[in-house]
Design a protein around this motif. Structure first.
Motif, mmCIF file in Angstrom:
data_model
loop_
_atom_site.group_PDB
_atom_site.id
_atom_site.type_symbol
_atom_site.label_atom_id
_atom_site.label_comp_id
_atom_site.label_asym_id
_atom_site.label_seq_id
_atom_site.Cartn_x
_atom_site.Cartn_y
_atom_site.Cartn_z
ATOM 1 N N MET A 290 7.031 81.635 68.011
ATOM 2 C CA MET A 290 5.850 80.978 68.569
ATOM 3 C C MET A 290 5.381 81.650 69.857
ATOM 4 O O MET A 290 4.183 81.844 70.077
ATOM 5 C CB MET A 290 6.137 79.496 68.808
ATOM 6 C CG MET A 290 6.242 78.680 67.535
ATOM 7 S SD MET A 290 6.322 76.886 67.822
ATOM 8 C CE MET A 290 8.038 76.699 68.337
ATOM 9 N N ARG A 291 6.317 82.049 70.712
ATOM 10 C CA ARG A 291 5.948 82.731 71.948
ATOM 11 C C ARG A 291 5.273 84.075 71.651
ATOM 12 O O ARG A 291 4.301 84.462 72.296
ATOM 13 C CB ARG A 291 7.179 82.939 72.831
ATOM 14 C CG ARG A 291 7.781 81.653 73.392
ATOM 15 C CD ARG A 291 8.896 81.958 74.388
ATOM 16 N NE ARG A 291 9.662 80.776 74.716
ATOM 17 C CZ ARG A 291 9.301 79.845 75.587
ATOM 18 N NH1 ARG A 291 8.135 79.966 76.231
ATOM 19 N NH2 ARG A 291 10.071 78.807 75.839
ATOM 20 N N ALA A 292 5.805 84.788 70.657
ATOM 21 C CA ALA A 292 5.217 86.077 70.292
ATOM 22 C C ALA A 292 3.809 85.901 69.719
ATOM 23 O O ALA A 292 2.919 86.728 69.967
ATOM 24 C CB ALA A 292 6.114 86.787 69.282
ATOM 25 N N ALA A 293 3.592 84.823 68.952
ATOM 26 C CA ALA A 293 2.251 84.557 68.424
ATOM 27 C C ALA A 293 1.263 84.304 69.562
ATOM 28 O O ALA A 293 0.137 84.829 69.552
ATOM 29 C CB ALA A 293 2.296 83.362 67.475
ATOM 30 N N LEU A 294 1.665 83.503 70.535
ATOM 31 C CA LEU A 294 0.798 83.247 71.689
ATOM 32 C C LEU A 294 0.507 84.544 72.440
ATOM 33 O O LEU A 294 -0.643 84.809 72.827
ATOM 34 C CB LEU A 294 1.459 82.227 72.622
ATOM 35 C CG LEU A 294 1.566 80.796 72.098
ATOM 36 C CD1 LEU A 294 2.487 79.967 72.988
ATOM 37 C CD2 LEU A 294 0.191 80.135 72.015
ATOM 38 N N ALA A 324 12.284 73.342 69.669
ATOM 39 C CA ALA A 324 11.605 74.602 69.976
ATOM 40 C C ALA A 324 10.192 74.353 70.494
ATOM 41 O O ALA A 324 9.732 75.024 71.438
ATOM 42 C CB ALA A 324 11.567 75.489 68.734
ATOM 43 N N LEU A 325 9.497 73.401 69.889
ATOM 44 C CA LEU A 325 8.152 73.057 70.354
ATOM 45 C C LEU A 325 8.186 72.597 71.804
ATOM 46 O O LEU A 325 7.319 72.991 72.618
ATOM 47 C CB LEU A 325 7.543 71.974 69.469
ATOM 48 C CG LEU A 325 7.086 72.400 68.075
ATOM 49 C CD1 LEU A 325 6.775 71.178 67.224
ATOM 50 C CD2 LEU A 325 5.873 73.316 68.154
ATOM 51 N N GLU A 326 9.162 71.769 72.160
ATOM 52 C CA GLU A 326 9.244 71.302 73.554
ATOM 53 C C GLU A 326 9.458 72.472 74.502
ATOM 54 O O GLU A 326 8.819 72.547 75.561
ATOM 55 C CB GLU A 326 10.379 70.296 73.713
ATOM 56 C CG GLU A 326 10.455 69.753 75.143
ATOM 57 C CD GLU A 326 11.693 68.937 75.402
ATOM 58 O OE1 GLU A 326 11.581 67.932 76.140
ATOM 59 O OE2 GLU A 326 12.767 69.283 74.889
ATOM 60 N N ASN A 327 10.318 73.394 74.132
ATOM 61 C CA ASN A 327 10.605 74.516 75.020
ATOM 62 C C ASN A 327 9.417 75.450 75.179
ATOM 63 O O ASN A 327 9.205 76.030 76.244
ATOM 64 C CB ASN A 327 11.815 75.296 74.504
ATOM 65 C CG ASN A 327 13.100 74.519 74.654
ATOM 66 O OD1 ASN A 327 13.170 73.538 75.403
ATOM 67 N ND2 ASN A 327 14.139 74.940 73.946
ATOM 68 N N VAL A 328 8.628 75.598 74.119
ATOM 69 C CA VAL A 328 7.466 76.498 74.183
ATOM 70 C C VAL A 328 6.274 75.824 74.844
ATOM 71 O O VAL A 328 5.579 76.432 75.676
ATOM 72 C CB VAL A 328 7.091 76.993 72.771
ATOM 73 C CG1 VAL A 328 5.769 77.766 72.796
ATOM 74 C CG2 VAL A 328 8.208 77.859 72.199
ATOM 75 N N THR A 408 13.527 83.524 57.738
ATOM 76 C CA THR A 408 12.199 84.121 57.915
ATOM 77 C C THR A 408 11.282 83.135 58.636
ATOM 78 O O THR A 408 11.267 81.947 58.323
ATOM 79 C CB THR A 408 11.571 84.508 56.563
ATOM 80 O OG1 THR A 408 11.407 83.329 55.769
ATOM 81 C CG2 THR A 408 12.462 85.478 55.825
ATOM 82 N N HIS A 409 10.504 83.638 59.591
ATOM 83 C CA HIS A 409 9.636 82.788 60.401
ATOM 84 C C HIS A 409 8.267 83.442 60.550
ATOM 85 O O HIS A 409 8.160 84.659 60.682
ATOM 86 C CB HIS A 409 10.206 82.606 61.820
ATOM 87 C CG HIS A 409 11.657 82.262 61.858
ATOM 88 N ND1 HIS A 409 12.574 82.983 62.592
ATOM 89 C CD2 HIS A 409 12.362 81.294 61.221
ATOM 90 C CE1 HIS A 409 13.786 82.470 62.428
ATOM 91 N NE2 HIS A 409 13.682 81.437 61.601
ATOM 92 N N VAL A 410 7.225 82.627 60.529
ATOM 93 C CA VAL A 410 5.884 83.106 60.844
ATOM 94 C C VAL A 410 5.140 82.003 61.584
ATOM 95 O O VAL A 410 5.262 80.823 61.254
ATOM 96 C CB VAL A 410 5.105 83.542 59.570
ATOM 97 C CG1 VAL A 410 4.920 82.384 58.593
ATOM 98 C CG2 VAL A 410 3.767 84.163 59.935
#
Length: 418
Positions: A290-294, A324-328, A408-410
């Motif tokens: 998620m951080r990389a997408a941002l 993970a959402l909370e941390n991001v 795998t994640h996207v």
């Protein structure tokens, strides 16, 4: 990190547990309906794998395999309706887009797809008959439905299926964007397709304790629509589902050159993987994705207006994603609506990411956030701004998550305006 120029999402189409068309699906989804009901593709009381619970609910596309295949004769030649169902969905989409009418070079059109378990239909049929099927080998090649669509329309650019489990169609969309950004192609037809409702798949998820189970003779009948509870304190596993989807993606310049209407924009995203468990969700790598997408889009967390979660309803998976959402997103999570459309559709495996993207694009257009049915806040985890009902919400951007077996994640970021 090299950023995308925003890529034009010209149009899209689907068939899901909520309807045979995008229009039917959106109408049902936006009014809070569920497409989850009794599983009827096979008899769930037939023997499966020893020691596994029976899976009795699913998100089925509301049509028989004969209808999806086009005719009983077609289905007799092959028990797998995937290719014909995908061709129907793509035909509806491409008749609206009419891509070749304006002189688009068919050699520069890619046809990319994502699926995970579809070929098990053919495998089980061949095992049951104990004899070869005329189309059995082709049906087990997961790029063949894409090849048939490409042949229908004369597209001769790159054509392949992405095998990233339940992240597959989201990865296919991002790869299509990368090919467009690199100038390798001028347009892409991106597809997601899945028909996983087979006894072996159901038994496998039950064995993993990942499936929502409804007992056959409970004292009080359980409404199947209440069994899929993603993000909720009483989540009890995923509900398998069918789904077919297609999306036409091109550059802003190509859309202008060919006077194509644009429904929204793919701004970018990211993919990564986990080097740990093959089944458990890796919170650290989900955060990193998620951080990389941002970063790829040049956004801060506060620039995201809504989040479409992967959220399948499994105990560990949802916990990892919520944390993970909370941390991001931090404090922004308190004002950023979150939705889990698998509560309405079930989990269509490899097709899920593209269907989620399509529903997110429609949500941006209609300024609506879809409900998370059966939502019950888990007090042991960060609070989420999720709702059991559809809600109006002014927003211009959204994040879409999809994760799969094998780690795998996207994460994709889409917007209403360029």
């Amino acid at each position: 990190m090299i950023r995308f120029a925003p890529l034009a999402v010209v149009d899209y189409e689907c068939a899901t547990a909520l309807g045979l068309t995008l229009q039917e699906t959106w109408q049902a989804a936006s009014t809070g309906k569920s497409g989850i009901g009794p599983l009827t593709r096979y008899d769930p009381d037939l023997p499966q794998l020893s020691g596994t619970d029976k899976v009795r609910v699913a998100g089925q596309i509301p049509a028989s395999f004969e209808t999806l295949a086009g005719s009983a004769a077609v289905l007799q030649r092959t028990p797998d309706p995937t290719a014909q169902a995908l061709r129907q969905v793509c035909r509806r989409l491409l008749e609206r887009v009419n891509p070749l009418a304006s002189g688009l070079n068919p050699a520069r059109v890619a046809v990319l797809g994502g699926t995970a378990l579809t070929s098990t239909i053919t495998h089980e049929a061949m095992s049951g008959r104990q004899q070869p099927l005329m189309t059995g080998l082709l049906s087990r090649c997961q790029n063949v439905p894409l090849a048939m669509v490409a042949a229908d329309w004369g597209f001769t650019g790159p054509q392949f299926n992405v095998g990233g489990a339940c992240a597959s169609s989201g990865q296919a969309l991002l790869i299509a964007g990368q090919l467009l950004q690199a100038g390798v192609i001028d347009a892409a037809l991106v597809c997601g397709f899945e028909f996983p409702l087979q006894a072996s798949n159901a038994a496998g998820f039950a064995w993993l304790k990942a499936a929502a189970i409804s007992a056959p003779h409970e004292a009080e009948p359980v409404d199947p629509a209440t069994l899929c509870r993603p993000l909720s304190a009483d989540r009890c596993g995923l509900v398998m589902a069918e789904g077919v989807s297609a999306l036409w993606l091109t550059t802003s310049q190509q859309a202008q050159n060919h006077a194509l209407p644009v429904k929204g924009w793919l701004r970018g995203g990211a993919m990564n993987s986990s080097a740990t468990s093959q089944t458990a969700l890796d919170q650290a790598q989900v955060e990193a994705c998620m951080r990389a997408a941002l970063a790829h889009v040049g956004y801060h967390a506060s620039d995201i207006g809504a989040i479409s979660t992967h959220a399948t309803g499994t105990w560990q998976g949802d916990q990892a994603e919520i944390s993970a959402l909370e941390n991001v997103f931090g404090d922004h999570l308190a004002v950023c609506p979150v939705t889990a459309n698998k509560s309405q559709l079930g989990h269509s495996m490899g097709a899920a990411a593209l269907i989620s993207t399509i529903l997110t694009m429609e949500s941006l257009y209609h300024q609506l956030v879809l409900p998370t049915l059966n939502f019950n806040q888990d007090k042991t985890l960060p609070n989420l701004l999720a709702s059991k009902l559809p809600r109006e919400h002014s927003h211009d951007t959204a994040l879409v998550n999809a994760f799969g077996f094998g780690g795998t994640h996207v994460s994709l970021i889409v917007s209403r305006d360029e």
